[in-house]
Design a protein around this motif. Sequence first.
Motif, PDB file in Angstrom:
ATOM      1  N   ASP A  26     -32.509  -5.003 -28.170  1.00 28.58           N
ATOM      2  CA  ASP A  26     -32.999  -4.918 -26.788  1.00 28.58           C
ATOM      3  C   ASP A  26     -32.103  -4.053 -25.896  1.00 28.58           C
ATOM      4  OD1 ASP A  26     -35.290  -6.362 -27.173  1.00 28.58           O
ATOM      5  OD2 ASP A  26     -34.942  -7.745 -25.517  1.00 28.58           O
ATOM      6  N   GLY A  27     -31.150  -3.364 -26.503  1.00 26.89           N
ATOM      7  CA  GLY A  27     -30.336  -2.424 -25.715  1.00 26.89           C
ATOM      8  C   GLY A  27     -29.290  -3.079 -24.837  1.00 26.89           C
ATOM      9  N   ILE A  28     -28.940  -4.326 -25.152  1.00 28.62           N
ATOM     10  CA  ILE A  28     -27.909  -5.017 -24.362  1.00 28.62           C
ATOM     11  C   ILE A  28     -26.523  -4.768 -24.961  1.00 28.62           C
ATOM     12  CG2 ILE A  28     -27.086  -7.300 -23.629  1.00 28.62           C
ATOM     13  CD1 ILE A  28     -30.141  -8.100 -23.692  1.00 28.62           C
ATOM     14  N   LEU A  29     -26.473  -4.743 -26.299  1.00 28.75           N
ATOM     15  CA  LEU A  29     -25.222  -4.437 -27.006  1.00 28.75           C
ATOM     16  C   LEU A  29     -25.370  -3.145 -27.790  1.00 28.75           C
ATOM     17  CD1 LEU A  29     -24.160  -7.871 -28.628  1.00 28.75           C
ATOM     18  CD2 LEU A  29     -23.632  -6.985 -26.332  1.00 28.75           C
ATOM     19  N   ASP A  30     -24.229  -2.500 -28.035  1.00 27.80           N
ATOM     20  CA  ASP A  30     -24.136  -1.419 -29.019  1.00 27.80           C
ATOM     21  C   ASP A  30     -23.450  -1.972 -30.253  1.00 27.80           C
ATOM     22  OD1 ASP A  30     -25.311   0.687 -27.700  1.00 27.80           O
ATOM     23  OD2 ASP A  30     -23.429   1.380 -26.796  1.00 27.80           O
ATOM     24  N   SER A  31     -23.936  -1.553 -31.412  1.00 29.07           N
ATOM     25  CA  SER A  31     -23.290  -1.916 -32.663  1.00 29.07           C
ATOM     26  C   SER A  31     -22.634  -0.655 -33.220  1.00 29.07           C
ATOM     27  CB  SER A  31     -24.343  -2.456 -33.623  1.00 29.07           C
ATOM     28  OG  SER A  31     -23.823  -2.526 -34.922  1.00 29.07           O
ATOM     29  N   VAL A  32     -21.340  -0.715 -33.435  1.00 32.65           N
ATOM     30  CA  VAL A  32     -20.621   0.440 -33.987  1.00 32.65           C
ATOM     31  C   VAL A  32     -20.359   0.154 -35.457  1.00 32.65           C
ATOM     32  CG1 VAL A  32     -18.524   1.831 -33.859  1.00 32.65           C
ATOM     33  CG2 VAL A  32     -19.564   0.930 -31.758  1.00 32.65           C
ATOM     34  N   PRO A  33     -20.925   0.965 -36.356  1.00 35.84           N
ATOM     35  CA  PRO A  33     -20.771   0.661 -37.780  1.00 35.84           C
ATOM     36  C   PRO A  33     -19.389   1.066 -38.306  1.00 35.84           C
ATOM     37  CG  PRO A  33     -22.070   2.656 -37.487  1.00 35.84           C
ATOM     38  CD  PRO A  33     -21.710   2.185 -36.111  1.00 35.84           C
ATOM     39  N   GLY A  34     -19.130   0.717 -39.559  1.00 38.73           N
ATOM     40  CA  GLY A  34     -17.887   1.125 -40.212  1.00 38.73           C
ATOM     41  C   GLY A  34     -16.849   0.031 -40.227  1.00 38.73           C
ATOM     42  N   PRO A  35     -15.800   0.233 -41.008  1.00 41.71           N
ATOM     43  CA  PRO A  35     -14.777  -0.815 -41.186  1.00 41.71           C
ATOM     44  C   PRO A  35     -14.062  -1.181 -39.882  1.00 41.71           C
ATOM     45  CG  PRO A  35     -14.103   1.267 -42.212  1.00 41.71           C
ATOM     46  CD  PRO A  35     -15.528   1.430 -41.808  1.00 41.71           C
ATOM     47  N   ALA A  36     -13.997  -0.254 -38.945  1.00 43.46           N
ATOM     48  CA  ALA A  36     -13.357  -0.577 -37.658  1.00 43.46           C
ATOM     49  C   ALA A  36     -14.406  -0.869 -36.582  1.00 43.46           C
ATOM     50  CB  ALA A  36     -12.449   0.573 -37.224  1.00 43.46           C
ATOM     51  N   GLY A  37     -15.632  -1.112 -37.037  1.00 42.70           N
ATOM     52  CA  GLY A  37     -16.733  -1.269 -36.077  1.00 42.70           C
ATOM     53  C   GLY A  37     -16.796  -2.642 -35.451  1.00 42.70           C
ATOM     54  N   GLY A  38     -17.886  -2.846 -34.730  1.00 41.24           N
ATOM     55  CA  GLY A  38     -18.088  -4.125 -34.049  1.00 41.24           C
ATOM     56  C   GLY A  38     -19.130  -3.979 -32.955  1.00 41.24           C
ATOM     57  N   TYR A  39     -19.068  -4.858 -31.999  1.00 39.93           N
ATOM     58  CA  TYR A  39     -20.069  -4.897 -30.920  1.00 39.93           C
ATOM     59  C   TYR A  39     -19.400  -4.708 -29.555  1.00 39.93           C
ATOM     60  CZ  TYR A  39     -23.113  -6.803 -34.519  1.00 39.93           C
ATOM     61  OH  TYR A  39     -23.841  -6.979 -35.660  1.00 39.93           O
ATOM     62  N   ARG A  40     -20.153  -4.086 -28.653  1.00 39.16           N
ATOM     63  CA  ARG A  40     -19.702  -3.969 -27.258  1.00 39.16           C
ATOM     64  C   ARG A  40     -20.941  -3.912 -26.363  1.00 39.16           C
ATOM     65  NH1 ARG A  40     -17.542   2.077 -28.495  1.00 39.16           N
ATOM     66  NH2 ARG A  40     -19.583   3.083 -28.664  1.00 39.16           N
ATOM     67  N   LEU A  41     -20.764  -4.091 -25.077  1.00 38.89           N
ATOM     68  CA  LEU A  41     -21.896  -4.007 -24.154  1.00 38.89           C
ATOM     69  C   LEU A  41     -22.437  -2.575 -24.135  1.00 38.89           C
ATOM     70  CD1 LEU A  41     -20.574  -6.073 -21.088  1.00 38.89           C
ATOM     71  CD2 LEU A  41     -21.958  -6.876 -23.023  1.00 38.89           C
ATOM     72  N   ALA A  42     -23.743  -2.449 -24.078  1.00 41.54           N
ATOM     73  CA  ALA A  42     -24.367  -1.128 -24.049  1.00 41.54           C
ATOM     74  C   ALA A  42     -24.486  -0.580 -22.628  1.00 41.54           C
ATOM     75  CB  ALA A  42     -25.755  -1.199 -24.689  1.00 41.54           C
ATOM     76  N   ARG A  43     -24.290  -1.428 -21.634  1.00 43.14           N
ATOM     77  CA  ARG A  43     -24.317  -0.977 -20.240  1.00 43.14           C
ATOM     78  C   ARG A  43     -23.441  -1.909 -19.406  1.00 43.14           C
ATOM     79  NH1 ARG A  43     -29.843  -3.087 -21.143  1.00 43.14           N
ATOM     80  NH2 ARG A  43     -30.182  -4.872 -19.768  1.00 43.14           N
ATOM     81  N   PRO A  44     -23.131  -1.510 -18.167  1.00 43.93           N
ATOM     82  CA  PRO A  44     -22.212  -2.319 -17.362  1.00 43.93           C
ATOM     83  C   PRO A  44     -22.754  -3.734 -17.133  1.00 43.93           C
ATOM     84  CG  PRO A  44     -22.618  -0.173 -16.325  1.00 43.93           C
ATOM     85  CD  PRO A  44     -23.599  -0.298 -17.446  1.00 43.93           C
ATOM     86  N   PRO A  45     -21.868  -4.714 -17.024  1.00 44.78           N
ATOM     87  CA  PRO A  45     -22.314  -6.118 -16.881  1.00 44.78           C
ATOM     88  C   PRO A  45     -23.076  -6.378 -15.585  1.00 44.78           C
ATOM     89  CG  PRO A  45     -19.927  -5.942 -16.590  1.00 44.78           C
ATOM     90  CD  PRO A  45     -20.394  -4.608 -17.085  1.00 44.78           C
ATOM     91  N   GLU A  46     -22.966  -5.469 -14.628  1.00 40.46           N
ATOM     92  CA  GLU A  46     -23.772  -5.596 -13.400  1.00 40.46           C
ATOM     93  C   GLU A  46     -25.239  -5.299 -13.695  1.00 40.46           C
ATOM     94  OE1 GLU A  46     -21.062  -3.692 -13.647  1.00 40.46           O
ATOM     95  OE2 GLU A  46     -19.658  -4.931 -12.499  1.00 40.46           O
ATOM     96  N   ARG A  47     -25.507  -4.675 -14.825  1.00 44.71           N
ATOM     97  CA  ARG A  47     -26.885  -4.306 -15.169  1.00 44.71           C
ATOM     98  C   ARG A  47     -27.422  -5.121 -16.342  1.00 44.71           C
ATOM     99  NH1 ARG A  47     -26.604   1.420 -16.474  1.00 44.71           N
ATOM    100  NH2 ARG A  47     -28.757   1.064 -17.100  1.00 44.71           N
ATOM    101  N   ILE A  48     -26.782  -6.219 -16.623  1.00 42.32           N
ATOM    102  CA  ILE A  48     -27.274  -7.151 -17.649  1.00 42.32           C
ATOM    103  C   ILE A  48     -27.461  -8.508 -16.968  1.00 42.32           C
ATOM    104  CG2 ILE A  48     -26.721  -8.365 -19.801  1.00 42.32           C
ATOM    105  CD1 ILE A  48     -24.971  -5.916 -20.547  1.00 42.32           C
TER     106      ILE A  48
END
Lengths: 165, 165
Positions: free
Chosen positions: A52-74
């Motif tokens: 739903d475009g709330i998080l970004d998923s970064v692949p790879g061994p050093a990857g993980g999750y982060r917000l896809a947009r500022p928290p004021e817009r979620i």
Amino acid sequence: MKLGEGVEVAVHCAAVMVGLEKHSTLPAAALAEFHGVSASYLVKHLKALVADGILDSVPGPAGGYRLARPPERITLLDIVLAVEGRKPAFRCTDIRRRGPGAPDATAYVKPCGINAAMLRAEHAYRQALAATRLSDIVAEFQSEADPRSVARGCAFVASCQRKQP
Amino acid sequence: MKLGEGVEVAVHCAAVMVGLEKHSTLPAAALAEFHGVSASYLVKHLKALVADGILDSVPGPAGGYRLARPPERITLLDIVLAVEGRKPAFRCTDIRRRGPGAPDATAYVKPCGINAAMLRAEHAYRQALAATRLSDIVAEFQSEADPRSVARGCAFVASCQRKQP
């Protein structure tokens, strides 16, 4: 009425990610351990937030999750709809048209008044969820929660975040 | 988020009972046939409405169900809570206290801000449901619905109601 349990952990995870440094991510395994849930259970919900475009998923061994947009817009509504789906809680099965002797379809052009009333209430619910931003949740946590709890969250992010190249 | 299907048939049945003459009742079997649902399924929900004081159940061979109070004093919220239970849709499991390194209970005296925000939205939902009375539903149906549909409801009540001695 029931919301799935995934909403709680999804909001908590998104709130934790507000503390990430720029370009950094948090791995699902660390988020799962921090919240005392299984990683496979959590990943299902994190993927829904990515879809739903709330998080970004970064692949790879050093990857993980982060917000896809500022928290004021979620908003809480964004997260609830991502995890639970967008269907209304009240599912009208057009019961008025069942049973013997119901007139033909031309008698049911207008929506059922019971369905309309239930959807009005649901609209009020969604408006209230949409009025609370992730940034509000985190600001309130930082100013109102016990300092030990705030410090624990900060220490978790500092120790587990991964800076992306 | 999901409401059980019983809410729909419960509201429809209560709305039909508004048309009953004084001291009359409708048998569950007739209500089930009219709404195209099984009697055993319906009785479960009618009993929940009786337990919450929304319907009266009159026993005996000429018995049945009727409203326990005027439709101006029955709201959609009353019916939803009777069928679905009174627990909030969002069930906080205090996830903030799980996981390694969480401080002791003295750090969690205040309620979780995420739970509080979810409950605020649910309060708005319940307020909207409480603002719609069964009498409003029926008045709108009588003035707005297709006359064939209104006539069908009237004919059903006239033919199936049982006058109590």
